[in-house]
Design a protein around this motif. Structure first.
Motif, PDB file in Angstrom:
ATOM      1  N   UNK A  70       0.848  -1.192   0.000  1.00  0.00           N
ATOM      2  CA  UNK A  70       0.000   0.000   0.000  1.00  0.00           C
ATOM      3  C   UNK A  70       0.883   1.241   0.000  1.00  0.00           C
ATOM      4  N   UNK A  71       0.328   2.342  -0.490  1.00  0.00           N
ATOM      5  CA  UNK A  71       1.059   3.610  -0.506  1.00  0.00           C
ATOM      6  C   UNK A  71       0.248   4.678   0.227  1.00  0.00           C
ATOM      7  N   UNK A  72       0.965   5.688   0.716  1.00  0.00           N
ATOM      8  CA  UNK A  72       0.306   6.840   1.342  1.00  0.00           C
ATOM      9  C   UNK A  72      -0.151   7.826   0.268  1.00  0.00           C
ATOM     10  N   UNK A  73       0.618   7.896  -0.794  1.00  0.00           N
ATOM     11  CA  UNK A  73       0.239   8.684  -1.970  1.00  0.00           C
ATOM     12  C   UNK A  73       1.048   8.185  -3.153  1.00  0.00           C
ATOM     13  N   UNK A  74       0.602   8.526  -4.355  1.00  0.00           N
ATOM     14  CA  UNK A  74       1.257   7.991  -5.550  1.00  0.00           C
ATOM     15  C   UNK A  74       1.514   9.074  -6.594  1.00  0.00           C
ATOM     16  N   UNK A  75       2.710   9.045  -7.146  1.00  0.00           N
ATOM     17  CA  UNK A  75       3.039   9.884  -8.293  1.00  0.00           C
ATOM     18  C   UNK A  75       3.364   8.957  -9.452  1.00  0.00           C
ATOM     19  N   UNK A  76       2.541   9.018 -10.467  1.00  0.00           N
ATOM     20  CA  UNK A  76       2.730   8.142 -11.622  1.00  0.00           C
ATOM     21  C   UNK A  76       2.748   8.995 -12.875  1.00  0.00           C
ATOM     22  N   UNK A  77       3.026   8.346 -14.006  1.00  0.00           N
ATOM     23  CA  UNK A  77       2.981   9.107 -15.248  1.00  0.00           C
ATOM     24  C   UNK A  77       2.459   8.252 -16.391  1.00  0.00           C
ATOM     25  N   UNK A  78       2.064   8.965 -17.432  1.00  0.00           N
ATOM     26  CA  UNK A  78       1.548   8.377 -18.666  1.00  0.00           C
ATOM     27  C   UNK A  78       2.423   8.918 -19.783  1.00  0.00           C
ATOM     28  N   UNK A  79       2.915   8.041 -20.647  1.00  0.00           N
ATOM     29  CA  UNK A  79       3.777   8.487 -21.732  1.00  0.00           C
ATOM     30  C   UNK A  79       2.947   8.937 -22.922  1.00  0.00           C
ATOM     31  N   UNK A  80       3.075  10.191 -23.266  1.00  0.00           N
ATOM     32  CA  UNK A  80       2.419  10.737 -24.446  1.00  0.00           C
ATOM     33  C   UNK A  80       3.228  10.293 -25.668  1.00  0.00           C
ATOM     34  N   UNK A  81       2.701   9.311 -26.385  1.00  0.00           N
ATOM     35  CA  UNK A  81       3.449   8.673 -27.472  1.00  0.00           C
ATOM     36  C   UNK A  81       3.710   9.640 -28.626  1.00  0.00           C
ATOM     37  N   UNK A  82       2.757  10.542 -28.878  1.00  0.00           N
ATOM     38  CA  UNK A  82       2.933  11.504 -29.968  1.00  0.00           C
ATOM     39  C   UNK A  82       3.927  12.590 -29.553  1.00  0.00           C
ATOM     40  N   UNK A  83       3.768  13.112 -28.350  1.00  0.00           N
ATOM     41  CA  UNK A  83       4.611  14.212 -27.884  1.00  0.00           C
ATOM     42  C   UNK A  83       5.934  13.758 -27.287  1.00  0.00           C
ATOM     43  N   UNK A  84       6.094  12.431 -27.096  1.00  0.00           N
ATOM     44  CA  UNK A  84       7.317  11.866 -26.504  1.00  0.00           C
ATOM     45  C   UNK A  84       7.700  12.507 -25.172  1.00  0.00           C
TER      46      UNK A  84
END
Lengths: 143, 143, 143
Positions: free
Chosen positions: B46-60
Protein backbone atom coordinates in the motif's frame (compact mmCIF):
# COMPACT_ATOMS: atom_id res chain seq x y z
CA UNK A 1 16.39 0.59 5.33
CA UNK A 2 14.78 -2.34 3.62
CA UNK A 3 14.67 -5.74 5.33
CA UNK A 4 16.05 -8.47 3.07
CA UNK A 5 16.26 -12.26 2.76
CA UNK A 6 17.76 -14.49 0.09
CA UNK A 7 16.58 -17.78 -1.33
CA UNK A 8 17.20 -20.07 -4.26
CA UNK A 9 14.52 -20.89 -6.83
CA UNK A 10 12.92 -24.22 -5.98
CA UNK A 11 10.10 -26.00 -7.80
CA UNK A 12 7.71 -24.15 -10.07
CA UNK A 13 4.18 -25.40 -9.52
CA UNK A 14 1.24 -24.99 -11.85
CA UNK A 15 -2.29 -25.30 -10.48
CA UNK A 16 -5.77 -25.35 -11.99
CA UNK A 17 -7.80 -24.16 -9.01
CA UNK A 18 -11.24 -25.74 -8.58
CA UNK A 19 -14.39 -24.39 -10.23
CA UNK A 20 -16.62 -22.70 -7.64
CA UNK A 21 -13.95 -23.03 -4.97
CA UNK A 22 -13.23 -20.11 -2.66
CA UNK A 23 -10.15 -18.47 -4.21
CA UNK A 24 -8.29 -17.68 -0.98
CA UNK A 25 -9.04 -21.07 0.61
CA UNK A 26 -8.16 -22.91 -2.63
CA UNK A 27 -4.77 -21.20 -2.86
CA UNK A 28 -4.00 -22.14 0.74
CA UNK A 29 -5.09 -25.74 0.26
CA UNK A 30 -3.09 -26.06 -2.95
CA UNK A 31 0.17 -24.75 -1.49
CA UNK A 32 -0.19 -26.79 1.68
CA UNK A 33 -0.85 -29.99 -0.26
CA UNK A 34 2.19 -29.28 -2.40
CA UNK A 35 4.30 -28.80 0.73
CA UNK A 36 5.25 -25.21 -0.09
CA UNK A 37 6.40 -23.16 2.92
CA UNK A 38 7.57 -20.00 1.16
CA UNK A 39 6.70 -18.82 -2.31
CA UNK A 40 5.44 -16.17 -4.68
CA UNK A 41 2.57 -16.72 -7.12
CA UNK A 42 0.51 -15.23 -9.91
CA UNK A 43 -3.01 -16.08 -11.10
CA UNK A 44 -5.12 -15.22 -14.14
CA UNK A 45 -8.66 -16.43 -14.78
CA UNK A 46 -12.14 -15.33 -13.81
CA UNK A 47 -14.39 -15.17 -10.76
CA UNK A 48 -18.14 -15.53 -10.26
CA UNK A 49 -17.99 -12.87 -7.58
CA UNK A 50 -15.31 -11.09 -5.56
CA UNK A 51 -14.84 -10.09 -1.95
CA UNK A 52 -11.92 -7.74 -1.55
CA UNK A 53 -10.80 -5.17 0.98
CA UNK A 54 -9.03 -1.84 1.32
CA UNK A 55 -6.83 -1.17 4.32
CA UNK A 56 -7.74 2.03 6.12
CA UNK A 57 -4.25 3.20 7.05
CA UNK A 58 -5.44 5.74 9.61
CA UNK A 59 -8.03 3.48 11.27
CA UNK A 60 -5.90 0.32 10.93
CA UNK A 61 -8.79 -1.81 9.73
CA UNK A 62 -9.79 -3.54 6.51
CA UNK A 63 -12.87 -2.16 4.76
CA UNK A 64 -14.60 -4.92 2.83
CA UNK A 65 -16.09 -4.49 -0.62
CA UNK A 66 -18.27 -7.08 -2.34
CA UNK A 67 -18.75 -7.28 -6.08
CA UNK A 68 -21.37 -9.91 -6.74
CA UNK A 69 -20.91 -10.36 -10.46
CA UNK A 70 -18.64 -12.24 -12.87
CA UNK A 71 -15.28 -10.60 -13.56
CA UNK A 72 -11.94 -11.45 -15.13
CA UNK A 73 -8.89 -11.89 -12.88
CA UNK A 74 -6.65 -9.46 -14.78
CA UNK A 75 -3.79 -9.92 -12.35
CA UNK A 76 -3.28 -11.52 -8.96
CA UNK A 77 0.08 -11.40 -7.20
CA UNK A 78 0.58 -13.09 -3.86
CA UNK A 79 2.96 -14.79 -1.50
CA UNK A 80 3.14 -17.68 0.93
CA UNK A 81 4.69 -17.16 4.37
CA UNK A 82 4.13 -18.21 7.99
CA UNK A 83 2.30 -16.36 10.75
CA UNK A 84 2.65 -18.04 14.17
CA UNK A 85 3.48 -21.33 12.46
CA UNK A 86 0.46 -21.27 10.17
CA UNK A 87 0.49 -20.74 6.38
CA UNK A 88 -0.59 -17.24 5.52
CA UNK A 89 -1.59 -16.35 1.97
CA UNK A 90 -1.37 -12.67 1.10
CA UNK A 91 -2.66 -11.73 -2.32
CA UNK A 92 -3.85 -8.65 -4.19
CA UNK A 93 -6.30 -8.84 -7.04
CA UNK A 94 -7.00 -6.75 -10.13
CA UNK A 95 -10.40 -7.52 -11.67
CA UNK A 96 -12.03 -6.47 -14.93
CA UNK A 97 -15.75 -6.12 -15.53
CA UNK A 98 -17.82 -6.54 -18.68
CA UNK A 99 -17.05 -3.01 -19.90
CA UNK A 100 -13.32 -3.50 -19.34
CA UNK A 101 -13.24 -1.31 -16.23
CA UNK A 102 -10.65 -2.43 -13.66
CA UNK A 103 -11.10 -2.68 -9.92
CA UNK A 104 -9.43 -4.55 -7.12
CA UNK A 105 -8.08 -4.87 -3.61
CA UNK A 106 -6.76 -7.26 -1.00
CA UNK A 107 -8.13 -10.79 -1.60
CA UNK A 108 -10.68 -11.88 1.01
CA UNK A 109 -12.69 -15.04 1.60
CA UNK A 110 -15.86 -15.07 -0.44
CA UNK A 111 -14.23 -14.70 -3.86
CA UNK A 112 -15.57 -17.58 -5.95
CA UNK A 113 -13.53 -19.14 -8.76
CA UNK A 114 -14.84 -19.55 -12.29
CA UNK A 115 -11.41 -20.51 -13.60
CA UNK A 116 -7.94 -19.88 -12.18
CA UNK A 117 -4.48 -20.67 -13.56
CA UNK A 118 -1.84 -20.31 -10.88
CA UNK A 119 1.96 -20.39 -11.21
CA UNK A 120 3.98 -20.55 -8.00
CA UNK A 121 7.74 -20.26 -7.56
CA UNK A 122 8.93 -21.99 -4.43
CA UNK A 123 11.68 -20.26 -2.45
CA UNK A 124 14.27 -22.77 -1.34
CA UNK A 125 16.43 -22.26 1.72
CA UNK A 126 14.16 -19.66 3.30
CA UNK A 127 11.29 -19.79 5.77
CA UNK A 128 9.57 -16.46 5.48
CA UNK A 129 7.66 -15.42 8.59
CA UNK A 130 5.38 -12.55 9.50
CA UNK A 131 5.02 -10.61 12.72
CA UNK A 132 2.81 -7.82 13.95
CA UNK A 133 4.05 -4.33 13.19
CA UNK A 134 2.81 -1.58 15.54
CA UNK A 135 3.31 1.28 13.07
CA UNK A 136 1.11 -0.07 10.30
CA UNK A 137 -1.08 -2.50 12.25
CA UNK A 138 -0.17 -5.20 9.72
CA UNK A 139 1.60 -8.57 9.93
CA UNK A 140 4.72 -7.75 7.93
CA UNK A 141 7.68 -9.88 6.86
CA UNK A 142 10.22 -10.44 9.63
CA UNK A 143 13.44 -9.82 7.72
CA UNK B 1 11.40 -9.12 -34.94
CA UNK B 2 11.74 -9.28 -31.20
CA UNK B 3 15.12 -8.67 -29.57
CA UNK B 4 16.02 -11.48 -27.15
CA UNK B 5 18.48 -12.36 -24.39
CA UNK B 6 18.83 -15.44 -22.23
CA UNK B 7 19.75 -15.82 -18.59
CA UNK B 8 19.67 -18.36 -15.81
CA UNK B 9 17.65 -17.87 -12.63
CA UNK B 10 19.90 -16.57 -9.87
CA UNK B 11 18.96 -15.65 -6.32
CA UNK B 12 15.41 -14.83 -5.34
CA UNK B 13 15.38 -11.88 -2.98
CA UNK B 14 12.58 -10.86 -0.65
CA UNK B 15 12.42 -7.28 0.63
CA UNK B 16 10.27 -5.41 3.13
CA UNK B 17 10.63 -1.88 1.81
CA UNK B 18 10.78 0.89 4.43
CA UNK B 19 7.69 2.62 5.82
CA UNK B 20 7.41 6.16 4.44
CA UNK B 21 10.29 5.56 2.03
CA UNK B 22 10.01 6.75 -1.55
CA UNK B 23 8.98 3.63 -3.49
CA UNK B 24 11.17 4.17 -6.57
CA UNK B 25 14.24 5.22 -4.55
CA UNK B 26 13.73 2.36 -2.07
CA UNK B 27 13.61 -0.24 -4.86
CA UNK B 28 16.82 1.15 -6.33
CA UNK B 29 18.59 1.23 -2.98
CA UNK B 30 17.46 -2.32 -2.15
CA UNK B 31 18.65 -3.86 -5.42
CA UNK B 32 21.96 -2.00 -5.36
CA UNK B 33 22.67 -3.04 -1.78
CA UNK B 34 21.88 -6.64 -2.73
CA UNK B 35 24.28 -6.40 -5.66
CA UNK B 36 21.65 -7.14 -8.31
CA UNK B 37 22.58 -6.00 -11.82
CA UNK B 38 19.71 -7.51 -13.78
CA UNK B 39 16.36 -8.70 -12.48
CA UNK B 40 12.59 -8.72 -12.59
CA UNK B 41 10.41 -7.94 -9.57
CA UNK B 42 6.88 -7.74 -8.23
CA UNK B 43 5.45 -5.76 -5.31
CA UNK B 44 2.19 -5.76 -3.38
CA UNK B 45 1.36 -3.49 -0.46
CA UNK B 46 0.00 0.00 0.00
CA UNK B 47 1.06 3.61 -0.51
CA UNK B 48 0.31 6.84 1.34
CA UNK B 49 0.24 8.68 -1.97
CA UNK B 50 1.26 7.99 -5.55
CA UNK B 51 3.04 9.88 -8.29
CA UNK B 52 2.73 8.14 -11.62
CA UNK B 53 2.98 9.11 -15.25
CA UNK B 54 1.55 8.38 -18.67
CA UNK B 55 3.78 8.49 -21.73
CA UNK B 56 2.42 10.74 -24.45
CA UNK B 57 3.45 8.67 -27.47
CA UNK B 58 2.93 11.50 -29.97
CA UNK B 59 4.61 14.21 -27.88
CA UNK B 60 7.32 11.87 -26.50
CA UNK B 61 7.00 13.16 -22.96
CA UNK B 62 5.76 11.80 -19.65
CA UNK B 63 2.63 13.42 -18.25
CA UNK B 64 2.68 13.26 -14.45
CA UNK B 65 -0.35 12.47 -12.35
CA UNK B 66 -0.46 12.82 -8.56
CA UNK B 67 -2.88 10.95 -6.34
CA UNK B 68 -2.42 12.29 -2.84
CA UNK B 69 -4.34 9.66 -0.91
CA UNK B 70 -3.79 6.17 0.51
CA UNK B 71 -4.16 3.32 -1.97
CA UNK B 72 -3.42 -0.39 -2.24
CA UNK B 73 -0.61 -1.54 -4.54
CA UNK B 74 -2.70 -4.09 -6.45
CA UNK B 75 0.19 -5.01 -8.72
CA UNK B 76 3.61 -3.64 -9.50
CA UNK B 77 5.86 -5.26 -12.10
CA UNK B 78 9.31 -3.93 -12.80
CA UNK B 79 12.81 -4.67 -13.92
CA UNK B 80 16.42 -3.79 -13.15
CA UNK B 81 18.81 -2.92 -15.98
CA UNK B 82 21.63 -0.49 -16.72
CA UNK B 83 21.51 2.86 -18.52
CA UNK B 84 24.96 4.37 -19.17
CA UNK B 85 26.39 2.22 -16.39
CA UNK B 86 23.83 3.27 -13.81
CA UNK B 87 21.06 1.11 -12.33
CA UNK B 88 17.73 1.96 -13.88
CA UNK B 89 14.49 0.77 -12.28
CA UNK B 90 11.50 0.60 -14.61
CA UNK B 91 8.20 -0.25 -12.94
CA UNK B 92 4.49 0.02 -13.64
CA UNK B 93 1.94 0.28 -10.88
CA UNK B 94 -1.72 -0.69 -10.50
CA UNK B 95 -3.36 1.00 -7.52
CA UNK B 96 -6.74 0.51 -5.87
CA UNK B 97 -8.66 3.16 -3.98
CA UNK B 98 -11.11 2.89 -1.09
CA UNK B 99 -14.04 2.08 -3.41
CA UNK B 100 -12.05 -0.63 -5.18
CA UNK B 101 -11.52 1.46 -8.30
CA UNK B 102 -8.20 0.74 -10.06
CA UNK B 103 -5.80 3.28 -11.51
CA UNK B 104 -2.13 3.33 -12.36
CA UNK B 105 0.80 4.27 -14.52
CA UNK B 106 4.56 4.43 -14.77
CA UNK B 107 6.11 4.65 -11.27
CA UNK B 108 7.63 8.08 -10.52
CA UNK B 109 9.46 9.57 -7.56
CA UNK B 110 7.07 10.89 -4.95
CA UNK B 111 5.19 7.62 -4.34
CA UNK B 112 5.36 7.05 -0.58
CA UNK B 113 5.34 3.55 0.91
CA UNK B 114 2.90 2.45 3.60
CA UNK B 115 3.95 -1.19 3.24
CA UNK B 116 5.64 -3.02 0.38
CA UNK B 117 6.51 -6.69 -0.08
CA UNK B 118 8.91 -7.16 -2.97
CA UNK B 119 10.09 -10.38 -4.63
CA UNK B 120 12.96 -10.12 -7.09
CA UNK B 121 14.36 -12.81 -9.37
CA UNK B 122 17.98 -12.15 -10.26
CA UNK B 123 19.01 -12.94 -13.84
CA UNK B 124 22.35 -14.69 -13.88
CA UNK B 125 24.72 -14.54 -16.82
CA UNK B 126 23.16 -11.44 -18.34
CA UNK B 127 23.81 -7.72 -18.04
CA UNK B 128 20.74 -6.05 -19.43
CA UNK B 129 21.36 -2.53 -20.76
CA UNK B 130 19.17 0.21 -22.16
CA UNK B 131 19.80 2.66 -24.95
CA UNK B 132 17.87 5.56 -26.46
CA UNK B 133 15.43 4.62 -29.20
CA UNK B 134 14.63 7.36 -31.72
CA UNK B 135 11.28 5.93 -32.80
CA UNK B 136 9.64 5.85 -29.37
CA UNK B 137 11.78 8.40 -27.52
CA UNK B 138 12.33 5.80 -24.78
CA UNK B 139 15.39 4.05 -23.35
CA UNK B 140 14.66 0.49 -24.50
CA UNK B 141 16.47 -2.79 -23.90
CA UNK B 142 19.53 -3.25 -26.10
CA UNK B 143 19.03 -6.85 -27.20
CA UNK C 1 -9.47 -30.29 -5.64
CA UNK C 2 -6.87 -28.37 -7.52
CA UNK C 3 -5.04 -30.00 -10.44
CA UNK C 4 -1.28 -29.70 -10.08
CA UNK C 5 1.97 -30.17 -12.01
CA UNK C 6 5.59 -29.61 -11.06
CA UNK C 7 8.49 -28.24 -13.03
CA UNK C 8 11.97 -26.87 -12.54
CA UNK C 9 12.97 -23.34 -13.47
CA UNK C 10 14.63 -23.33 -16.88
CA UNK C 11 15.94 -20.35 -18.82
CA UNK C 12 14.75 -16.83 -18.14
CA UNK C 13 14.24 -14.99 -21.40
CA UNK C 14 14.03 -11.25 -21.90
CA UNK C 15 12.36 -9.86 -25.01
CA UNK C 16 11.94 -6.41 -26.52
CA UNK C 17 8.80 -6.99 -28.58
CA UNK C 18 8.64 -5.16 -31.93
CA UNK C 19 7.26 -1.64 -32.35
CA UNK C 20 3.85 -1.73 -34.06
CA UNK C 21 3.73 -5.52 -33.86
CA UNK C 22 0.52 -7.24 -32.80
CA UNK C 23 1.08 -8.00 -29.11
CA UNK C 24 -0.50 -11.48 -29.05
CA UNK C 25 1.15 -12.58 -32.32
CA UNK C 26 4.51 -11.13 -31.23
CA UNK C 27 4.47 -13.05 -27.95
CA UNK C 28 3.71 -16.27 -29.79
CA UNK C 29 6.42 -15.70 -32.37
CA UNK C 30 8.97 -14.80 -29.69
CA UNK C 31 8.36 -17.89 -27.57
CA UNK C 32 8.28 -20.22 -30.56
CA UNK C 33 11.55 -18.84 -31.92
CA UNK C 34 13.11 -19.28 -28.49
CA UNK C 35 11.91 -22.89 -28.40
CA UNK C 36 9.80 -22.45 -25.27
CA UNK C 37 7.10 -25.09 -24.81
CA UNK C 38 5.86 -24.18 -21.33
CA UNK C 39 6.34 -20.93 -19.48
CA UNK C 40 4.95 -18.00 -17.55
CA UNK C 41 5.59 -14.38 -18.51
CA UNK C 42 5.07 -10.74 -17.58
CA UNK C 43 5.08 -7.60 -19.74
CA UNK C 44 5.16 -3.88 -19.09
CA UNK C 45 5.18 -1.17 -21.74
CA UNK C 46 2.62 0.67 -23.79
CA UNK C 47 0.19 0.05 -26.65
CA UNK C 48 -1.09 2.20 -29.50
CA UNK C 49 -4.49 0.55 -29.16
CA UNK C 50 -5.96 -2.46 -27.41
CA UNK C 51 -8.37 -5.23 -28.30
CA UNK C 52 -9.41 -7.19 -25.23
CA UNK C 53 -12.31 -9.39 -24.26
CA UNK C 54 -14.49 -10.36 -21.34
CA UNK C 55 -15.74 -13.93 -21.01
CA UNK C 56 -19.50 -14.14 -20.60
CA UNK C 57 -19.67 -17.04 -18.14
CA UNK C 58 -23.37 -17.69 -18.68
CA UNK C 59 -23.30 -17.42 -22.47
CA UNK C 60 -19.86 -19.08 -22.81
CA UNK C 61 -18.58 -16.55 -25.32
CA UNK C 62 -15.97 -13.80 -25.39
CA UNK C 63 -17.29 -10.25 -25.69
CA UNK C 64 -14.74 -8.09 -27.48
CA UNK C 65 -13.91 -4.53 -26.46
CA UNK C 66 -11.78 -2.18 -28.54
CA UNK C 67 -9.94 0.80 -27.10
CA UNK C 68 -8.44 2.68 -30.03
CA UNK C 69 -6.08 4.97 -28.14
CA UNK C 70 -2.60 4.88 -26.61
CA UNK C 71 -2.39 3.30 -23.15
CA UNK C 72 0.24 2.02 -20.73
CA UNK C 73 0.55 -1.72 -20.14
CA UNK C 74 0.34 -1.55 -16.35
CA UNK C 75 0.52 -5.32 -15.99
CA UNK C 76 0.30 -8.32 -18.27
CA UNK C 77 0.52 -11.85 -16.95
CA UNK C 78 0.39 -14.83 -19.24
CA UNK C 79 1.41 -18.38 -19.91
CA UNK C 80 2.57 -20.67 -22.68
CA UNK C 81 1.01 -24.11 -23.09
CA UNK C 82 -0.13 -26.45 -25.85
CA UNK C 83 -3.61 -26.93 -27.30
CA UNK C 84 -3.85 -29.85 -29.77
CA UNK C 85 -0.10 -29.66 -30.32
CA UNK C 86 -0.07 -25.94 -31.08
CA UNK C 87 1.39 -23.18 -28.89
CA UNK C 88 -1.36 -21.32 -27.07
CA UNK C 89 -0.66 -17.97 -25.45
CA UNK C 90 -3.09 -16.99 -22.69
CA UNK C 91 -2.60 -13.51 -21.28
CA UNK C 92 -4.54 -10.94 -19.29
CA UNK C 93 -3.85 -7.24 -19.59
CA UNK C 94 -4.23 -4.25 -17.27
CA UNK C 95 -4.05 -0.95 -19.13
CA UNK C 96 -3.86 2.64 -17.94
CA UNK C 97 -5.13 5.66 -19.83
CA UNK C 98 -3.98 9.28 -19.86
CA UNK C 99 -5.90 10.13 -16.70
CA UNK C 100 -4.48 7.11 -14.84
CA UNK C 101 -7.73 5.15 -15.07
CA UNK C 102 -7.20 1.37 -15.31
CA UNK C 103 -9.02 -1.03 -17.59
CA UNK C 104 -8.32 -4.43 -19.02
CA UNK C 105 -9.31 -7.92 -20.07
CA UNK C 106 -8.25 -11.03 -21.92
CA UNK C 107 -5.62 -10.17 -24.57
CA UNK C 108 -6.95 -10.45 -28.15
CA UNK C 109 -5.42 -9.96 -31.59
CA UNK C 110 -5.52 -6.31 -32.64
CA UNK C 111 -3.54 -4.93 -29.68
CA UNK C 112 -0.68 -2.92 -31.22
CA UNK C 113 2.66 -2.52 -29.42
CA UNK C 114 4.26 0.84 -28.76
CA UNK C 115 6.89 -0.72 -26.49
CA UNK C 116 6.90 -4.01 -24.59
CA UNK C 117 9.43 -5.50 -22.17
CA UNK C 118 8.75 -9.17 -21.59
CA UNK C 119 10.30 -11.54 -19.05
CA UNK C 120 9.57 -15.24 -19.43
CA UNK C 121 10.43 -18.08 -17.07
CA UNK C 122 10.68 -21.39 -18.89
CA UNK C 123 9.30 -24.44 -17.08
CA UNK C 124 11.66 -27.36 -17.46
CA UNK C 125 10.49 -30.94 -17.28
CA UNK C 126 6.84 -30.18 -17.98
CA UNK C 127 4.72 -30.00 -21.11
CA UNK C 128 1.62 -28.14 -20.11
CA UNK C 129 -1.41 -28.89 -22.26
CA UNK C 130 -4.97 -27.59 -22.46
CA UNK C 131 -8.20 -29.38 -23.14
CA UNK C 132 -11.82 -28.34 -23.53
CA UNK C 133 -13.79 -28.13 -20.29
CA UNK C 134 -17.56 -28.60 -20.62
CA UNK C 135 -18.45 -26.78 -17.41
CA UNK C 136 -16.78 -23.47 -18.24
CA UNK C 137 -16.57 -23.71 -22.03
CA UNK C 138 -12.86 -22.91 -21.79
CA UNK C 139 -9.67 -24.75 -22.76
CA UNK C 140 -8.24 -25.34 -19.28
CA UNK C 141 -4.97 -26.89 -18.12
CA UNK C 142 -5.00 -30.69 -18.20
CA UNK C 143 -3.40 -31.45 -14.83
Amino acid sequence: MAGKAEAKPGRILVFRLPYEGDLLASIKEAVEQAGVETGVFWIIGAVKKAHISFYNQAGKEYLRREFDRPMEILACTGNVAKLKGETLIHAHLVLGDEEGKALGGHLEKGTIIFSAEMFLVELEGLTLTREYDEVTGLNLFKL
